[in-house]
Design a protein around this motif. Structure first.
Motif, PDB file in Angstrom:
ATOM      1  N   GLY A   1      42.336  24.846   9.165  1.00  0.00           N
ATOM      2  CA  GLY A   1      41.636  24.085   8.133  1.00  0.00           C
ATOM      3  C   GLY A   1      40.317  24.680   7.692  1.00  0.00           C
ATOM      4  N   ILE A   2      40.228  26.010   7.680  1.00  0.00           N
ATOM      5  CA  ILE A   2      39.039  26.679   7.126  1.00  0.00           C
ATOM      6  C   ILE A   2      39.446  27.223   5.762  1.00  0.00           C
ATOM      7  CG2 ILE A   2      37.291  28.466   7.443  1.00  0.00           C
ATOM      8  CD1 ILE A   2      37.173  26.377   9.631  1.00  0.00           C
ATOM      9  N   MET A   3      38.803  26.723   4.703  1.00  0.00           N
ATOM     10  CA  MET A   3      39.250  27.010   3.337  1.00  0.00           C
ATOM     11  C   MET A   3      38.086  27.467   2.465  1.00  0.00           C
ATOM     12  SD  MET A   3      42.505  26.067   3.015  1.00  0.00           S
ATOM     13  CE  MET A   3      43.435  25.660   4.493  1.00  0.00           C
ATOM     14  N   ASP A   4      38.350  28.429   1.598  1.00  0.00           N
ATOM     15  CA  ASP A   4      37.392  28.682   0.525  1.00  0.00           C
ATOM     16  C   ASP A   4      37.885  27.944  -0.725  1.00  0.00           C
ATOM     17  OD1 ASP A   4      39.462  30.214  -0.513  1.00  0.00           O
ATOM     18  OD2 ASP A   4      38.481  32.146  -0.157  1.00  0.00           O
TER      19      ASP A   4
ATOM     20  N   ALA B   1      41.647  26.358  -1.153  1.00  0.00           N
ATOM     21  CA  ALA B   1      41.765  24.895  -1.159  1.00  0.00           C
ATOM     22  C   ALA B   1      42.507  24.443  -2.420  1.00  0.00           C
ATOM     23  CB  ALA B   1      40.384  24.251  -1.082  1.00  0.00           C
ATOM     24  N   LYS B   2      42.167  25.074  -3.530  1.00  0.00           N
ATOM     25  CA  LYS B   2      42.805  24.723  -4.798  1.00  0.00           C
ATOM     26  C   LYS B   2      44.294  25.058  -4.759  1.00  0.00           C
ATOM     27  CE  LYS B   2      39.658  25.140  -8.082  1.00  0.00           C
ATOM     28  NZ  LYS B   2      38.809  25.945  -8.972  1.00  0.00           N
ATOM     29  N   ARG B   3      44.581  26.262  -4.251  1.00  0.00           N
ATOM     30  CA  ARG B   3      45.962  26.733  -4.183  1.00  0.00           C
ATOM     31  C   ARG B   3      46.817  25.830  -3.297  1.00  0.00           C
ATOM     32  NH1 ARG B   3      49.145  31.040  -2.200  1.00  0.00           N
ATOM     33  NH2 ARG B   3      47.868  31.242  -0.339  1.00  0.00           N
ATOM     34  N   GLN B   4      46.215  25.285  -2.236  1.00  0.00           N
ATOM     35  CA  GLN B   4      46.943  24.428  -1.295  1.00  0.00           C
ATOM     36  C   GLN B   4      46.895  22.959  -1.713  1.00  0.00           C
ATOM     37  OE1 GLN B   4      48.695  25.704   1.115  1.00  0.00           O
ATOM     38  NE2 GLN B   4      47.890  27.784   1.166  1.00  0.00           N
TER      39      GLN B   4
ATOM     40  N   ASP C   1      41.536  18.680  -1.014  1.00  0.00           N
ATOM     41  CA  ASP C   1      40.435  18.037  -1.737  1.00  0.00           C
ATOM     42  C   ASP C   1      39.055  18.599  -1.386  1.00  0.00           C
ATOM     43  OD1 ASP C   1      40.107  17.107   0.784  1.00  0.00           O
ATOM     44  OD2 ASP C   1      40.284  14.975   0.324  1.00  0.00           O
ATOM     45  N   ALA C   2      39.012  19.621  -0.523  1.00  0.00           N
ATOM     46  CA  ALA C   2      37.704  20.155  -0.143  1.00  0.00           C
ATOM     47  C   ALA C   2      37.832  21.578   0.386  1.00  0.00           C
ATOM     48  CB  ALA C   2      37.077  19.280   0.947  1.00  0.00           C
ATOM     49  N   ASN C   3      36.705  22.291   0.365  1.00  0.00           N
ATOM     50  CA  ASN C   3      36.632  23.573   1.069  1.00  0.00           C
ATOM     51  C   ASN C   3      35.438  23.514   2.007  1.00  0.00           C
ATOM     52  OD1 ASN C   3      34.197  25.221   0.007  1.00  0.00           O
ATOM     53  ND2 ASN C   3      35.108  24.318  -1.841  1.00  0.00           N
ATOM     54  N   ASN C   4      35.363  24.442   2.962  1.00  0.00           N
ATOM     55  CA  ASN C   4      34.307  24.345   3.976  1.00  0.00           C
ATOM     56  C   ASN C   4      33.771  25.697   4.421  1.00  0.00           C
ATOM     57  OD1 ASN C   4      36.662  25.061   5.222  1.00  0.00           O
ATOM     58  ND2 ASN C   4      36.478  23.662   6.937  1.00  0.00           N
ATOM     59  N   ILE C   5      34.072  26.761   3.718  1.00  0.00           N
ATOM     60  CA  ILE C   5      33.624  28.076   4.167  1.00  0.00           C
ATOM     61  C   ILE C   5      32.118  28.219   3.939  1.00  0.00           C
ATOM     62  CG2 ILE C   5      34.013  29.301   1.987  1.00  0.00           C
ATOM     63  CD1 ILE C   5      35.176  31.636   3.652  1.00  0.00           C
ATOM     64  N   ILE C   6      31.440  28.886   4.866  1.00  0.00           N
ATOM     65  CA  ILE C   6      29.989  29.071   4.727  1.00  0.00           C
ATOM     66  C   ILE C   6      29.722  30.383   4.000  1.00  0.00           C
ATOM     67  CG2 ILE C   6      29.672  30.242   6.961  1.00  0.00           C
ATOM     68  CD1 ILE C   6      27.099  28.572   7.326  1.00  0.00           C
ATOM     69  N   GLU C   7      28.615  30.444   3.283  1.00  0.00           N
ATOM     70  CA  GLU C   7      28.244  31.621   2.500  1.00  0.00           C
ATOM     71  C   GLU C   7      28.173  32.861   3.402  1.00  0.00           C
ATOM     72  OE1 GLU C   7      24.520  31.043   0.556  1.00  0.00           O
ATOM     73  OE2 GLU C   7      24.604  32.997  -0.427  1.00  0.00           O
ATOM     74  N   GLY C   8      28.656  33.963   2.885  1.00  0.00           N
ATOM     75  CA  GLY C   8      28.575  35.217   3.641  1.00  0.00           C
ATOM     76  C   GLY C   8      29.897  35.610   4.269  1.00  0.00           C
ATOM     77  N   PHE C   9      30.865  34.687   4.298  1.00  0.00           N
ATOM     78  CA  PHE C   9      32.203  34.986   4.816  1.00  0.00           C
ATOM     79  C   PHE C   9      33.185  35.080   3.657  1.00  0.00           C
ATOM     80  CE2 PHE C   9      30.201  33.226   8.532  1.00  0.00           C
ATOM     81  CZ  PHE C   9      30.894  33.700   9.627  1.00  0.00           C
ATOM     82  N   ARG C  10      34.284  35.816   3.877  1.00  0.00           N
ATOM     83  CA  ARG C  10      35.395  35.772   2.937  1.00  0.00           C
ATOM     84  C   ARG C  10      36.688  35.659   3.732  1.00  0.00           C
ATOM     85  NH1 ARG C  10      37.897  40.960   1.919  1.00  0.00           N
ATOM     86  NH2 ARG C  10      36.953  42.539   3.240  1.00  0.00           N
ATOM     87  N   ILE C  11      37.747  35.209   3.061  1.00  0.00           N
ATOM     88  CA  ILE C  11      39.040  35.031   3.707  1.00  0.00           C
ATOM     89  C   ILE C  11      39.975  36.132   3.225  1.00  0.00           C
ATOM     90  CG2 ILE C  11      41.067  33.518   3.853  1.00  0.00           C
ATOM     91  CD1 ILE C  11      39.230  31.122   3.785  1.00  0.00           C
ATOM     92  N   SER C  12      40.628  36.822   4.160  1.00  0.00           N
ATOM     93  CA  SER C  12      41.576  37.869   3.767  1.00  0.00           C
ATOM     94  C   SER C  12      42.617  38.066   4.868  1.00  0.00           C
ATOM     95  CB  SER C  12      40.820  39.168   3.470  1.00  0.00           C
ATOM     96  OG  SER C  12      41.708  40.122   2.923  1.00  0.00           O
ATOM     97  N   GLY C  13      43.441  39.088   4.716  1.00  0.00           N
ATOM     98  CA  GLY C  13      44.588  39.259   5.617  1.00  0.00           C
ATOM     99  C   GLY C  13      44.289  40.114   6.837  1.00  0.00           C
ATOM    100  N   LEU C  14      45.267  40.142   7.748  1.00  0.00           N
ATOM    101  CA  LEU C  14      45.153  40.897   8.996  1.00  0.00           C
ATOM    102  C   LEU C  14      45.046  42.408   8.769  1.00  0.00           C
ATOM    103  CD1 LEU C  14      47.743  39.048  11.234  1.00  0.00           C
ATOM    104  CD2 LEU C  14      45.352  39.458  11.807  1.00  0.00           C
ATOM    105  N   GLY C  15      45.506  42.860   7.621  1.00  0.00           N
ATOM    106  CA  GLY C  15      45.392  44.280   7.307  1.00  0.00           C
ATOM    107  C   GLY C  15      43.941  44.746   7.356  1.00  0.00           C
ATOM    108  N   GLN C  16      43.015  43.813   7.089  1.00  0.00           N
ATOM    109  CA  GLN C  16      41.589  44.142   7.126  1.00  0.00           C
ATOM    110  C   GLN C  16      41.140  44.529   8.537  1.00  0.00           C
ATOM    111  OE1 GLN C  16      39.142  43.351   4.256  1.00  0.00           O
ATOM    112  NE2 GLN C  16      41.067  43.877   3.265  1.00  0.00           N
ATOM    113  N   LEU C  17      41.775  43.918   9.533  1.00  0.00           N
ATOM    114  CA  LEU C  17      41.456  44.244  10.928  1.00  0.00           C
ATOM    115  C   LEU C  17      41.975  45.638  11.273  1.00  0.00           C
ATOM    116  CD1 LEU C  17      40.601  43.588  13.884  1.00  0.00           C
ATOM    117  CD2 LEU C  17      42.864  42.538  14.167  1.00  0.00           C
ATOM    118  N   ILE C  18      43.232  45.903  10.895  1.00  0.00           N
ATOM    119  CA  ILE C  18      43.826  47.215  11.190  1.00  0.00           C
ATOM    120  C   ILE C  18      43.045  48.316  10.470  1.00  0.00           C
ATOM    121  CG2 ILE C  18      45.930  48.607  11.098  1.00  0.00           C
ATOM    122  CD1 ILE C  18      46.058  46.155  12.984  1.00  0.00           C
ATOM    123  N   GLU C  19      42.701  48.057   9.205  1.00  0.00           N
ATOM    124  CA  GLU C  19      41.905  49.029   8.455  1.00  0.00           C
ATOM    125  C   GLU C  19      40.570  49.284   9.158  1.00  0.00           C
ATOM    126  OE1 GLU C  19      40.389  49.649   3.864  1.00  0.00           O
ATOM    127  OE2 GLU C  19      39.915  47.787   4.870  1.00  0.00           O
TER     128      GLU C  19
END
Lengths: 130, 134
Positions: A86-89, A93-96, A99-117
Motif C-alpha cells: 500500500g505504498i503509492m505515488d 494510485a490513479k491507475r489502481q 483514493d489516496a497516495n502516500n509516497i514521500i518527496e524524494g522517492f520514486r517507484i520503479s521495477g526490480l530491474g533498477q536493482l539489477i542495474e
C-alpha cells in the motif's frame, strides 16, 4: 567508489534502515558516489509520508527524504513490493483506482530491474536487512 | 550492459515470511539482464527447494514450481549447503529434482543442484561480484 544500497526492512521494527542511513551519510562524507538506493520487501515502508512517531523519536522517512534532496540521490521503491504494502505515488494510485497516495518527496517507484542495474553499474552493492 | 557474477543467498524457509517469494522475483529479473547468476541455499533456506510442498492449509500460494523453471532462465548453479541439510535432518533426496538443459549436449538434462560444504560455500561466495542476501 560507486555504491548501490539495498534496504530490505521497514523503519522502526528493524534497525537496518537507520544503519543504512548512517552508512549512506558516511559514504557521501568520504567523497564516494551513491548510484542508487533500492528499497525492497518491507523496506518500501521507508517511503511513506504518513508515519507519525512520538515527538521525541526520529522520523526515518523524513531523514531519507532530506538526504535525497541534499545529495540528489536516486531513492527507488520496488513497485511490486510497494503495491503489496500500500505504498503509492499519484500515478499508481490513479491507475489502481485508489483514493489516496502516500509516497514521500524524494522517492520514486520503479521495477526490480533498477536493482539489477545498480548491481551492474556500481563497484559495491551493500544490502541492509534482517 | 556488462555481465557480472550475481549470487542470491536464501536463508529463510519458503513460508512464514515473504522473503523467499520476493527473492525469486529478483532472481527472475536478473535472468532477463543476462547476468551470471547463482543461488545459495543455507540455514532454513534449504526448505525452499524441498519436495512435496503443500500450502493448502495456510491459504498461501505454493510457488515451489517456480524453482523448477529456473533452468529455463539459464539459472543452473544452485549451491546447497550440506551442513544446513544435516542440521535439519534432510538429505539431498528430500530436495526437488532441479535441472537445466544443456544445448551443447543435445539438450541433455543436467542437475542444477551443487552440494557444497560450508567452506566450499564460502569459496563460491568469495567469487561473486554482487551478493544479495534474503
Amino acid at each position: 567508489m560507486k555504491f548501490t544500497i539495498m534496504i530490505n526492512e521497514g523503519p522502526y521494527q528493524h534497525q537496518s534502515s537507520d544503519t543504512a542511513l548512517q552508512f549512506a551519510r558516511a559514504v557521501l562524507a568520504q567523497g564516494h558516489e551513491i548510484f542508487r538506493i533500492f528499497f525492497y520487501h518491507d523496506g518500501v515502508n521507508n517511503g511513506t509520508r504518513l508515519s507519525v512517531p512520538p515527538a521525541d523519536d526520529r522520523l526515518v522517512q523524513k531523514e531519507w527524504s532530506e538526504l535525497s534532496k541534499e545529495h540528489d540521490l536516486d531513492l527507488v521503491l520496488c513497485i511490486a513490493a510497494a503495491q503489496r504494502r500500500g505504498i503509492m505515488d499519484e500515478d499508481e494510485a490513479k491507475r489502481q483506482g485508489l483514493d489516496a497516495n502516500n509516497i514521500i518527496e524524494g522517492f520514486r517507484i520503479s521495477g526490480l530491474g533498477q536493482l539489477i542495474e545498480g548491481g551492474i553499474e556500481s563497484d559495491r552493492t551493500v544490502v541492509f536487512g534482517d | 550492459m556488462a555481465t557480472k557474477k550475481f549470487m542470491f543467498v536464501n536463508r529463510k524457509s519458503p513460508y512464514g515470511t515473504v522473503y523467499a517469494l520476493e527473492s525469486l522475483e529478483v532472481v527472475l529479473i536478473s535472468a532477463a539482464f543476462e547476468q551470471d547468476v547463482s543461488l545459495a541455499f543455507l540455514d532454513d533456506g534449504v526448505y525452499q527447494i524441498t519436495k512435496g510442498q503443500n500450502t493448502d492449509g495456510i491459504g498461501q500460494k505454493n510457488f515451489s514450481s517456480t524453482y523448477k523453471a529456473l533452468g529455463d532462465y539459464e539459472i543452473k548453479k544452485l549451491y546447497v549447503e550440506k551442513e544446513s541439510l544435516e542440521e535439519r535432518g534432510l538429505t539431498p533426496d528430500d530436495l526437488m529434482d532441479l535441472v537445466w538443459e544443456d544445448e551443447d549436449d543435445d539438450w541433455a538434462e543436467k542437475p542444477s543442484i551443487i552440494l557444497v560444504n560450508r567452506a566450499e560455500m564460502a569459496d563460491a561466495m568469495a567469487e561473486q561480484e554482487v551478493t544479495l542476501s534474503f
